[in-house]
Design a protein around this motif. Sequence first.
Motif, PDB file in Angstrom:
ATOM      1  N   GLU A  81      19.834  47.984  18.429  1.00 37.68           N
ATOM      2  CA  GLU A  81      20.869  47.824  19.449  1.00 37.68           C
ATOM      3  C   GLU A  81      21.878  48.961  19.298  1.00 37.68           C
ATOM      4  O   GLU A  81      22.325  49.251  18.187  1.00 37.68           O
ATOM      5  CB  GLU A  81      21.617  46.491  19.244  1.00 37.68           C
ATOM      6  CG  GLU A  81      20.742  45.258  19.221  1.00 37.68           C
ATOM      7  CD  GLU A  81      20.156  44.895  20.571  1.00 37.68           C
ATOM      8  OE1 GLU A  81      20.767  45.238  21.591  1.00 37.68           O
ATOM      9  OE2 GLU A  81      19.085  44.263  20.576  1.00 37.68           O
ATOM     10  N   HIS A  88      22.180  38.857  19.795  1.00 43.07           N
ATOM     11  CA  HIS A  88      20.827  39.159  19.321  1.00 43.07           C
ATOM     12  C   HIS A  88      20.723  40.605  18.873  1.00 43.07           C
ATOM     13  O   HIS A  88      21.524  41.459  19.281  1.00 43.07           O
ATOM     14  CB  HIS A  88      19.756  38.821  20.375  1.00 43.07           C
ATOM     15  CG  HIS A  88      19.597  39.838  21.483  1.00 43.07           C
ATOM     16  ND1 HIS A  88      19.648  39.500  22.819  1.00 43.07           N
ATOM     17  CD2 HIS A  88      19.376  41.183  21.458  1.00 43.07           C
ATOM     18  CE1 HIS A  88      19.458  40.577  23.555  1.00 43.07           C
ATOM     19  NE2 HIS A  88      19.301  41.619  22.748  1.00 43.07           N
ATOM     20  N   ARG A  91      21.048  46.135  36.064  1.00 44.42           N
ATOM     21  CA  ARG A  91      21.424  45.047  35.168  1.00 44.42           C
ATOM     22  C   ARG A  91      22.891  44.763  35.464  1.00 44.42           C
ATOM     23  O   ARG A  91      23.726  45.676  35.419  1.00 44.42           O
ATOM     24  CB  ARG A  91      21.258  45.516  33.727  1.00 44.42           C
ATOM     25  CG  ARG A  91      21.518  44.437  32.718  1.00 44.42           C
ATOM     26  CD  ARG A  91      21.150  44.939  31.325  1.00 44.42           C
ATOM     27  NE  ARG A  91      21.066  43.816  30.417  1.00 44.42           N
ATOM     28  CZ  ARG A  91      20.233  43.766  29.383  1.00 44.42           C
ATOM     29  NH1 ARG A  91      19.435  44.771  29.130  1.00 44.42           N
ATOM     30  NH2 ARG A  91      20.219  42.714  28.601  1.00 44.42           N
ATOM     31  N   HIS A 139      26.294  43.872  30.666  1.00 39.47           N
ATOM     32  CA  HIS A 139      25.706  44.208  29.370  1.00 39.47           C
ATOM     33  C   HIS A 139      26.845  44.530  28.415  1.00 39.47           C
ATOM     34  O   HIS A 139      27.659  45.406  28.705  1.00 39.47           O
ATOM     35  CB  HIS A 139      24.776  45.411  29.510  1.00 39.47           C
ATOM     36  CG  HIS A 139      23.721  45.490  28.463  1.00 39.47           C
ATOM     37  ND1 HIS A 139      22.775  46.488  28.438  1.00 39.47           N
ATOM     38  CD2 HIS A 139      23.446  44.695  27.385  1.00 39.47           C
ATOM     39  CE1 HIS A 139      21.965  46.305  27.412  1.00 39.47           C
ATOM     40  NE2 HIS A 139      22.352  45.222  26.747  1.00 39.47           N
ATOM     41  N   HIS A 175      27.649  45.013  24.121  1.00 34.44           N
ATOM     42  CA  HIS A 175      27.258  45.043  22.704  1.00 34.44           C
ATOM     43  C   HIS A 175      28.513  45.207  21.864  1.00 34.44           C
ATOM     44  O   HIS A 175      29.447  45.899  22.284  1.00 34.44           O
ATOM     45  CB  HIS A 175      26.340  46.232  22.404  1.00 34.44           C
ATOM     46  CG  HIS A 175      24.941  46.073  22.906  1.00 34.44           C
ATOM     47  ND1 HIS A 175      23.969  47.007  22.652  1.00 34.44           N
ATOM     48  CD2 HIS A 175      24.349  45.087  23.627  1.00 34.44           C
ATOM     49  CE1 HIS A 175      22.825  46.616  23.198  1.00 34.44           C
ATOM     50  NE2 HIS A 175      23.031  45.456  23.808  1.00 34.44           N
ATOM     51  N   HIS A 235      23.955  42.251  20.583  1.00 34.36           N
ATOM     52  CA  HIS A 235      24.084  42.045  22.030  1.00 34.36           C
ATOM     53  C   HIS A 235      24.755  40.700  22.272  1.00 34.36           C
ATOM     54  O   HIS A 235      24.285  39.674  21.801  1.00 34.36           O
ATOM     55  CB  HIS A 235      22.677  42.090  22.636  1.00 34.36           C
ATOM     56  CG  HIS A 235      22.580  41.660  24.058  1.00 34.36           C
ATOM     57  ND1 HIS A 235      22.236  42.528  25.073  1.00 34.36           N
ATOM     58  CD2 HIS A 235      22.748  40.447  24.639  1.00 34.36           C
ATOM     59  CE1 HIS A 235      22.197  41.862  26.224  1.00 34.36           C
ATOM     60  NE2 HIS A 235      22.519  40.592  25.989  1.00 34.36           N
TER      61      HIS A 235
HETATM   62 ZN   LIG Z   1      21.721  44.493  24.955  1.00 36.25          ZN
END
Ligand SMILES: [Zn+2]
Length: 309
Positions: free
Chosen positions: A112, A213, A258, A261, A263, A272
């Motif tokens: 990530e 995650h 998307r 998002h 992080h 994430h």
């Molecule tokens: Zn992500």
Amino acid sequence: MSISVEAKPLYVPPLEEVASVLQNGLKKNFAEVHVSVVECPDLSQEPFCLEGKGLCGSPRLSDVGGVPHLLPSPLKDKVYNIKELAASVDLPEAFVIGAGAGPHEYIGVNSELMANTLTGKTASNGSRVAKIDSSGNNELLKLPESETGCSLMLNMFACEGRTGQVLRILAKKRTGSLNFVTCLRQALTDHYGDKAVGLGGTFRMVQGSAKCHVMPDFSSSPISCEDELNQWLRFFELPSPMVFLSTLVSRDPGMDLRLEHSHGYGKEYGGHYHYDTTPETVEYQGFYNVAEFMYRVDRPKVTHSFGRN
Ligand SMILES: [Zn+2]
């Protein structure tokens, strides 16, 4: 071969109006909410410690690559460089923050990415990656100055890194089912309807914990649905304080986007953002700016809609 770039102007409402839309939306989901328009604090200082000072000057979003580059089977040759991505959004000297996949050629495995980079004459790199270490733990690494790569996908906010007027968003004690970022996005979608409004910025979770995650190394077998994806991903409950880098757009103006998002990272871990697991105690503090353009870079040729949460 150069990568494909499309761009569309986003609808840019006055900041004060966006503040009141977000205030009303967040109130449905959090007990204590305060959204205001303020001069951007110096984000290069504590507690954010980002590479750029502010979120202002030609603010824009870019959706680079996408989940279809990872699933069902990874396209490992989809590698990018944030310096080139800054140039692709017509801002070669940019402050870039965002959420994506780390540079697997450098890290050695899939990871990530928390992008946090200044490009151009005063380049500096504060990007981090979170990966699964050999014992199965969540490991945070700070990338060296020279490593500005990423792969597969990146949702980025880019600007000149100047100070200026931005949205300050405080929310405490979650009373609804939406996570912090989805709540912001839903408020914009409900209010602006067909007009696409995009935000980029950063938020801190100062109290509570979040379910996040981290992608393990690339799967050797194809991942074809949400269930298989959730079997493959590694989930963690990560404690505050954490700094998140975040993008969202109220609707997709036909660019296969998307919609959100984020992080983030703490001292020794990252990942994430899904949602906080501590509604009673959670507390968020964020700064966002309204983006003027949405770019779509290296749009996947074959697409699907799973794995975009
Ligand atoms: Zn992500």
